[in-house]
Design a protein around this motif. Structure first.
Motif, PDB file in Angstrom:
ATOM      1  N   ASN A 264      -4.476 -15.002   2.251  1.00 27.72           N
ATOM      2  CA  ASN A 264      -4.096 -15.791   1.063  1.00 27.72           C
ATOM      3  C   ASN A 264      -4.697 -17.191   1.165  1.00 27.72           C
ATOM      4  O   ASN A 264      -4.841 -17.751   2.243  1.00 27.72           O
ATOM      5  CB  ASN A 264      -2.579 -15.815   0.861  1.00 27.72           C
ATOM      6  CG  ASN A 264      -1.842 -16.709   1.833  1.00 27.72           C
ATOM      7  OD1 ASN A 264      -2.282 -16.963   2.942  1.00 27.72           O
ATOM      8  ND2 ASN A 264      -0.681 -17.183   1.426  1.00 27.72           N
ATOM      9  N   TRP A 302      -1.731 -11.569  -1.681  1.00 28.14           N
ATOM     10  CA  TRP A 302      -0.984 -12.412  -2.629  1.00 28.14           C
ATOM     11  C   TRP A 302       0.198 -13.124  -1.979  1.00 28.14           C
ATOM     12  O   TRP A 302       0.665 -14.137  -2.496  1.00 28.14           O
ATOM     13  CB  TRP A 302      -0.457 -11.560  -3.789  1.00 28.14           C
ATOM     14  CG  TRP A 302      -1.494 -11.020  -4.713  1.00 28.14           C
ATOM     15  CD1 TRP A 302      -2.660 -10.403  -4.383  1.00 28.14           C
ATOM     16  CD2 TRP A 302      -1.451 -11.028  -6.147  1.00 28.14           C
ATOM     17  NE1 TRP A 302      -3.341 -10.016  -5.514  1.00 28.14           N
ATOM     18  CE2 TRP A 302      -2.615 -10.379  -6.615  1.00 28.14           C
ATOM     19  CE3 TRP A 302      -0.531 -11.477  -7.093  1.00 28.14           C
ATOM     20  CZ2 TRP A 302      -2.894 -10.212  -7.975  1.00 28.14           C
ATOM     21  CZ3 TRP A 302      -0.803 -11.302  -8.441  1.00 28.14           C
ATOM     22  CH2 TRP A 302      -1.972 -10.682  -8.870  1.00 28.14           C
ATOM     23  N   THR A 303       0.715 -12.592  -0.888  1.00 25.19           N
ATOM     24  CA  THR A 303       1.909 -13.182  -0.282  1.00 25.19           C
ATOM     25  C   THR A 303       1.927 -12.873   1.197  1.00 25.19           C
ATOM     26  O   THR A 303       1.417 -11.831   1.629  1.00 25.19           O
ATOM     27  CB  THR A 303       3.185 -12.654  -0.974  1.00 25.19           C
ATOM     28  OG1 THR A 303       4.322 -13.409  -0.553  1.00 25.19           O
ATOM     29  CG2 THR A 303       3.420 -11.176  -0.681  1.00 25.19           C
ATOM     30  N   ASP A 308       3.729 -18.020  -0.445  1.00 24.05           N
ATOM     31  CA  ASP A 308       3.365 -17.103  -1.521  1.00 24.05           C
ATOM     32  C   ASP A 308       2.102 -17.610  -2.196  1.00 24.05           C
ATOM     33  O   ASP A 308       1.915 -18.823  -2.349  1.00 24.05           O
ATOM     34  CB  ASP A 308       4.503 -17.003  -2.531  1.00 24.05           C
ATOM     35  CG  ASP A 308       4.366 -15.799  -3.430  1.00 24.05           C
ATOM     36  OD1 ASP A 308       4.497 -14.671  -2.927  1.00 24.05           O
ATOM     37  OD2 ASP A 308       4.116 -15.991  -4.630  1.00 24.05           O
ATOM     38  N   GLU A 310       0.753 -16.212  -5.323  1.00 19.01           N
ATOM     39  CA  GLU A 310       0.521 -15.728  -6.688  1.00 19.01           C
ATOM     40  C   GLU A 310       0.181 -16.869  -7.640  1.00 19.01           C
ATOM     41  O   GLU A 310      -0.802 -16.821  -8.366  1.00 19.01           O
ATOM     42  CB  GLU A 310       1.751 -14.993  -7.204  1.00 19.01           C
ATOM     43  CG  GLU A 310       1.545 -14.401  -8.601  1.00 19.01           C
ATOM     44  CD  GLU A 310       2.678 -14.692  -9.569  1.00 19.01           C
ATOM     45  OE1 GLU A 310       2.566 -14.271 -10.733  1.00 19.01           O
ATOM     46  OE2 GLU A 310       3.660 -15.336  -9.175  1.00 19.01           O
ATOM     47  N   GLU A 325       8.299 -20.086  -2.676  1.00 20.76           N
ATOM     48  CA  GLU A 325       7.767 -20.152  -1.309  1.00 20.76           C
ATOM     49  C   GLU A 325       6.399 -20.839  -1.307  1.00 20.76           C
ATOM     50  O   GLU A 325       5.415 -20.345  -0.750  1.00 20.76           O
ATOM     51  CB  GLU A 325       7.675 -18.753  -0.700  1.00 20.76           C
ATOM     52  CG  GLU A 325       9.011 -18.025  -0.585  1.00 20.76           C
ATOM     53  CD  GLU A 325       9.941 -18.608   0.473  1.00 20.76           C
ATOM     54  OE1 GLU A 325       9.519 -19.517   1.217  1.00 20.76           O
ATOM     55  OE2 GLU A 325      11.106 -18.150   0.552  1.00 20.76           O
ATOM     56  N   TYR A 347      -5.059 -19.830  -5.544  1.00 18.11           N
ATOM     57  CA  TYR A 347      -3.971 -18.938  -5.949  1.00 18.11           C
ATOM     58  C   TYR A 347      -4.493 -17.747  -6.735  1.00 18.11           C
ATOM     59  O   TYR A 347      -5.477 -17.831  -7.470  1.00 18.11           O
ATOM     60  CB  TYR A 347      -2.919 -19.719  -6.742  1.00 18.11           C
ATOM     61  CG  TYR A 347      -2.092 -20.571  -5.827  1.00 18.11           C
ATOM     62  CD1 TYR A 347      -0.888 -20.111  -5.306  1.00 18.11           C
ATOM     63  CD2 TYR A 347      -2.543 -21.825  -5.406  1.00 18.11           C
ATOM     64  CE1 TYR A 347      -0.144 -20.868  -4.416  1.00 18.11           C
ATOM     65  CE2 TYR A 347      -1.811 -22.589  -4.514  1.00 18.11           C
ATOM     66  CZ  TYR A 347      -0.614 -22.099  -4.017  1.00 18.11           C
ATOM     67  OH  TYR A 347       0.110 -22.837  -3.112  1.00 18.11           O
ATOM     68  N   GLY A 373       0.113  -7.368   0.044  1.00 16.28           N
ATOM     69  CA  GLY A 373       1.090  -8.227   0.685  1.00 16.28           C
ATOM     70  C   GLY A 373       1.103  -7.938   2.174  1.00 16.28           C
ATOM     71  O   GLY A 373       0.893  -6.795   2.589  1.00 16.28           O
ATOM     72  N   SER A 423       8.099 -17.939   5.183  1.00 16.57           N
ATOM     73  CA  SER A 423       8.680 -16.977   4.257  1.00 16.57           C
ATOM     74  C   SER A 423       8.764 -15.603   4.899  1.00 16.57           C
ATOM     75  O   SER A 423       7.837 -15.184   5.603  1.00 16.57           O
ATOM     76  CB  SER A 423       7.803 -16.903   3.000  1.00 16.57           C
ATOM     77  OG  SER A 423       8.183 -15.843   2.158  1.00 16.57           O
ATOM     78  N   ALA A 425       7.930 -12.492   4.416  1.00 16.92           N
ATOM     79  CA  ALA A 425       7.055 -11.683   3.540  1.00 16.92           C
ATOM     80  C   ALA A 425       5.875 -11.176   4.363  1.00 16.92           C
ATOM     81  O   ALA A 425       5.546 -11.750   5.405  1.00 16.92           O
ATOM     82  CB  ALA A 425       6.556 -12.532   2.360  1.00 16.92           C
ATOM     83  N   GLY A 426       5.215 -10.174   3.902  1.00 19.95           N
ATOM     84  CA  GLY A 426       5.398  -9.317   2.771  1.00 19.95           C
ATOM     85  C   GLY A 426       4.886  -7.930   3.176  1.00 19.95           C
ATOM     86  O   GLY A 426       4.446  -7.697   4.309  1.00 19.95           O
ATOM     87  N   THR A 453       7.303  -9.149  -1.618  1.00 22.94           N
ATOM     88  CA  THR A 453       7.647 -10.206  -0.678  1.00 22.94           C
ATOM     89  C   THR A 453       8.624  -9.726   0.388  1.00 22.94           C
ATOM     90  O   THR A 453       9.208 -10.534   1.098  1.00 22.94           O
ATOM     91  CB  THR A 453       8.234 -11.423  -1.424  1.00 22.94           C
ATOM     92  OG1 THR A 453       9.394 -11.012  -2.154  1.00 22.94           O
ATOM     93  CG2 THR A 453       7.208 -12.006  -2.381  1.00 22.94           C
TER      94      THR A 453
END
Length: 639
Positions: A264, A302-303, A308, A310, A325, A347, A373, A423, A425-426, A453
């Motif tokens: 990401n 994406w996460t 995150d 997105e 996040e 992003y 993810g 976070s 995730a994911g 996530t």
């Protein structure tokens, strides 16, 4: 649990939807005319969704092993397939459910070096930088964590000693790579638990993260013919074009199949989705770049744990769920602070929009990617449930003070971030015919994936021609495929009118109810050439209605932070809709993807507060709304 057809009882009411029992028994969609009586006969589409992690580091990565991680690939595989193991800090850990597939992606550069640094090998101790790192790592704890960060910084800035940066040709490098392949083969159990041979290409340009996870469809007979491509000249390069050339050569020489998934981009200082070639003094991008990037990078992350990716609230101020996040402190090693100008290149949504713009200019869309993810865990464990979170590094495994550590500092000593922002995730969800390397890989290449996530909600998304009343049926997947294309596909030019989108989602069986389903549209205005975006609420739980400005009220909040827990008496277990784009212009390039959002639930910090009886600072986020993002569906008037 694998879910395809949903329960008989429909648990929601949204605009355009009716209860299943209100539909006449003979109701059907014309798209099914001429099909066999048995809805399962001649079925050729994927009926199972599989969940896995595409980005995992073990003690073989220097920034993991140096920071206290001791778990190796075989330990990671054991946990992922459902066994209980002991964590790096001596704690018992087990997943609530096994994963379906898994990829160990230890770093390409320096592979094998951390073992020698920790052991104090003679060549390491003879090097001043090597000796310093060995001594720091030997102290463990926060000293080792800071040393691991310093090692990353030295590598990112190009000041790492060549003695520590093991490259192909070093005996330890090949030995470690061979063992990574052997471990993947030992644990690969087609149909039950699938492992992939993989590595992370570790491109860092002055601390700007351009990593790619390289995933092989192949077994050792092909993947074993090569060693990972690195970023260090003369054998490697930090330029993605050179990585793509290496991938091309791999397939040509071995007859194999390989792909790359970019990390990401929120630590890339805007370099992940460039408008110019940053490796050619800012020269314009060309069609060859666009063709190669679309060919080799079919998915995008994406996460993950480091935030995150997105959307960003500054880029999408009308999107009330964009600030989720969010990581925007700077680049990987905090040597560069974030500026607003960097954000569009970082992003997913902004990258998709840039892809439409470049596609019009170059004739090929370079940023036509699906949703992935992952964790990017550096503890050798994928633990993405909020109540079972073992964080990013060994120093942040469960403890009373792990949420209050200083994660990074800027060169002037200011705090860049604290460790509570990591976070949980994911995961990547893949719609495939079976749980094997070939089927999963092929589904990823056709972008029939979505990112979550953490929760394992089931999501379908189709674009094409659908009647509004098909939501009353239970064979929605068959209708979806026969009437259009799934997530990751391309819409045909509509004969008349606007395209329809069929989306439906089922909550994680052991998770939270769903708040809403949204469709996000991005397009290029035909008159101005401006990139545009809009978020549409298309299905939701509870008795709510959009206000005068079209905004749907919040679903509510049942979280009790004293336990912590929540109740599922708000939201819905199942949501879906057929939605027709009210603003469709057949002359405009566009993409559409679905976002599924859960009701509020406790974040991992809330579980820590109760488990360890600690009081969190006021700025620590304690409640979250997990979500899923589908791969987009694209429309172009020129295709």
């Amino acid at each position: 649990m694998k879910l395809f057809y949903f329960a008989t009882v429909v648990l929601f009411l949204s605009p355009g939807l009716t209860l299943a029992q209100d539909v006449p028994p003979d109701a059907t969609d014309s798209v099914l005319a001429g099909r066999p009586y048995s809805p399962y006969a001649d079925r050729s589409f994927p009926t199972q969704v599989y969940f896995g992690d595409t980005h995992v580091h073990t003690a073989l990565s220097a920034d993991a092993g140096g920071g206290g991680t001791v778990l190796l690939p075989r330990d990671s595989y054991r946990l992922a397939r459902g066994e209980q193991i002991t964590s790096n800090t001596g704690q018992p850990v087990k997943l609530s459910r096994p994963l379906d597939f898994y990829m160990i992606t230890d770093h390409s550069d320096g592979m094998g070096a951390i073992t020698d640094i920790l052991a104090g090998a003679p060549n390491i101790l003879a090097d001043e930088q090597g000796r310093q790192f060995h001594e720091a790592f030997a102290q463990g704890g926060q000293t080792a964590r800071r040393a691991a960060q310093e090692l990353t910084k030295q590598f990112a800035q190009g000041t790492i000693s060549p003695t520590l940066n093991y490259q192909p040709g070093n005996p330890a490098y090949k030995r470690v790579w061979d063992d990574i392949i052997a471990a993947a083969e030992e644990f690969n159990d087609p149909g039950v638990f699938t492992t992939f041979i993989a590595f992370e290409w570790t491109s860092l340009v002055a601390g700007n993260n351009l990593h790619r996870n390289v995933i092989f469809r192949d077994g050792p007979e092909r993947a074993g013919q090569v060693v990972p491509y690195t970023t260090t000249p003369p054998l490697g390069s930090s330029n993605p074009r050179d990585l793509w050339a290496w991938l091309e050569n791999y397939e040509a020489v071995t007859g194999g199949d390989v792909t790359a998934i970019p990390h990401n981009g929120n630590l890339s200082s805007g370099m992940m989705f460039p408008l110019v070639d940053d490796f050619a003094d800012g020269a314009p991008l060309d069609a060859a770049y666009a063709q190669q990037r679309q060919k080799w990078e079919r998915l995008y992350e994406w996460t993950q744990l480091k935030g995150d990716g997105e959307a960003h609230p500054l880029l999408s101020p009308e999107d009330e769920f964009a600030d989720f996040e969010t990581w925007d402190y700077g680049n990987l090693d905090a040597t560069t602070r974030k500026t607003p100008e960097m954000l569009p290149g970082e992003y997913a949504r902004a990258g998709l929009l840039r892809g439409l713009q470049l596609g019009q200019k170059l004739g090929v869309n370079p940023y036509k990617f699906g949703a992935d993810g992952a964790t990017d865990t550096h503890v050798g464990m994928t633990t993405v449930q909020e109540n079972n979170f073992y964080s990013k590094f060994a120093a942040y495994e469960p403890s009373p003070d792990r949420a209050s550590h200083v994660g990074r500092t800027y060169p002037n000593g200011d705090v860049a971030f604290e460790s509570w922002i990591y976070s949980a995730a994911g995961l990547t969800a893949v719609w495939a015919e079976q749980n094997t390397r070939g089927a999963l890989f092929d589904a990823m290449e056709r972008r029939e994936t979505y990112a979550t996530t953490g929760p394992r909600m089931t999501v379908r998304f189709f674009g094409g021609d659908y009647a509004a009343d098909v939501m009353a049926r239970r064979d929605l997947a068959q209708i979806g495929y026969l009437g259009g294309v799934p997530m990751g596909g391309d819409l045909a030019v509509p004969a008349d009118g606007a395209p329809d989108f069929l989306v439906y989602a089922l909550r994680d069986p052991v998770g939270a109810n769903l708040d809403r389903v949204q469709i996000i549209k991005g397009w290029i205005d035909a008159e101005t050439g401006e990139a545009m975006e809009r978020v549409y609420d298309v299905a939701w739980g509870g008795v709510r209605a959009p206000d005068g400005e079209g905004k749907l009220p919040p679903v509510g909040n049942t979280v009790d932070l004293s336990i912590p827990s929540w109740t599922n008496d708000i939201g819905a277990a199942e949501l879906g809709a057929v939605w027709t784009d009210p603003d469709f212009d057949p002359a405009e390039d566009a993409f559409y993807y679905a976002r599924v959002i859960e009701i509020p639930t406790p974040r991992w910090t809330a579980y820590d507060a109760v488990k360890f009886n600690v009081e969190m600072d006021d700025d620590v986020v304690m409640i979250t709304q997990d979500r899923a993002y589908t791969s987009p569906i694209w429309y172009s008037p020129n295709e």
